[in-house]
Enzyme design. Structure first.
Site, short mmCIF file in Angstrom:
data_model
loop_
_atom_site.label_atom_id
_atom_site.label_comp_id
_atom_site.label_asym_id
_atom_site.label_seq_id
_atom_site.Cartn_x
_atom_site.Cartn_y
_atom_site.Cartn_z
N MET A 1 41.01 30.42 35.43
CA MET A 1 40.04 31.29 34.79
C MET A 1 39.04 30.53 33.91
SD MET A 1 40.85 34.05 36.14
CE MET A 1 42.20 34.99 36.84
N GLY B 1 50.23 32.87 38.82
CA GLY B 1 50.43 31.89 39.88
C GLY B 1 50.97 32.41 41.19
N ALA C 1 45.17 39.64 51.81
CA ALA C 1 44.08 38.67 51.99
C ALA C 1 44.33 37.33 51.29
CB ALA C 1 42.77 39.29 51.53
N ASN D 1 38.20 27.58 45.83
CA ASN D 1 38.52 28.66 44.91
C ASN D 1 38.82 29.92 45.70
OD1 ASN D 1 38.69 30.09 42.35
ND2 ASN D 1 36.71 31.00 42.86
N HIS E 1 38.65 33.99 45.40
CA HIS E 1 38.05 35.05 44.60
C HIS E 1 38.42 36.41 45.22
CE1 HIS E 1 35.31 36.92 41.81
NE2 HIS E 1 34.90 37.67 42.81
#
Ligand code: GAR
Length: 202
Positions: free
Chosen positions: A93, A15, A182, A110, A112
């Protein structure tokens, strides 16, 4: 009246992306959204502790031992209870069906850990993504925040940020750099962008 968009965050693990969202809100930067619930697909995920520490309502809907339909019904029930308008997958996941994603079109985000369309899709998650990037030998990677549709990592891109790969990087070292440089930046910023445009009725 609180006019902010209700946001639910779906998690499965440590998290740290959830923490970035919590800190962003605490710093007063999530002006258009409000995190109303954290839902974990795993019992005992550290992300739940982060929700507790921040005083955010939380729930566990275990993926294990359930059909896709039962699992999604469990999540949908929680989303209805907290009146979520926007959903963030932050280290979540599990794959969601078209039935589910159609219900929240352009309302599920989301994060990624690569520059989509590289190293993404089914089977590319967590450290595996960084192993694949290092294995291929790319010199630049990064993170992507995108809307979620029925194609894993296939929805419209909201933000991306590039991160350099350095000599001697291990998957773990690279994962940390991609998160710091990022993911933890573009995920909160994307959430604010999406909530703001929903508030404006765009
Ligand atoms: C993050 O790097 C996230 O981008 C990735 O898993 C990690 C979860 O960390 N997600 C995926 O690979 C999804 N395809 P966190 O639990 O500390 O946020």
């Amino acid at each position: 009246m609180d006019k902010r968009i209700n946001v639910a965050v779906l998690v499965s693990g440590g998290g740290t992306n959830l923490q970035a969202l919590i800190d962003f809100e605490k710093d007063g930067k999530l002006t258009s959204g409000k995190i109303v619930k954290v839902i974990s697909s795993k019992e005992g995920a550290f992300a739940i502790e982060r929700a507790k520490n921040a005083g955010i309502d939380w729930a566990v809907v275990q993926r294990k031992g359930k059909s896709q339909e039962e699992f999604e019904k469990g999540i949908l029930d929680e989303l209805t209870l907290c009146k979520a308008d926007v959903i963030v997958l932050a280290g979540f996941m599990c794959i969601l069906s078209k039935d589910f994603t159609d219900k929240y079109k352009d309302r599920i985000l989301n994060v990624h850990p690569s520059l989509i369309p590289s190293f993404c899709g089914e089977g590319f998650y967590g450290l595996k993504v960084h192993e694949a990037a290092l294995g291929y030998g790319v010199k630049v990677t990064g993170a992507t925040v995108h809307f979620v549709n029925e194609i894993p990592d296939g929805g419209k891109i909201i933000m991306q940020k590039a991160v350099e790969i350095l000599d001697g990087d291990t998957p773990e070292v690279l994962q940390k750099r991609v998160m710091e440089q990022a993911e933890w930046k573009i995920l909160p910023a994307s959430l604010e962008k999406v909530c703001l445009s929903l508030l404006k009725g765009e």
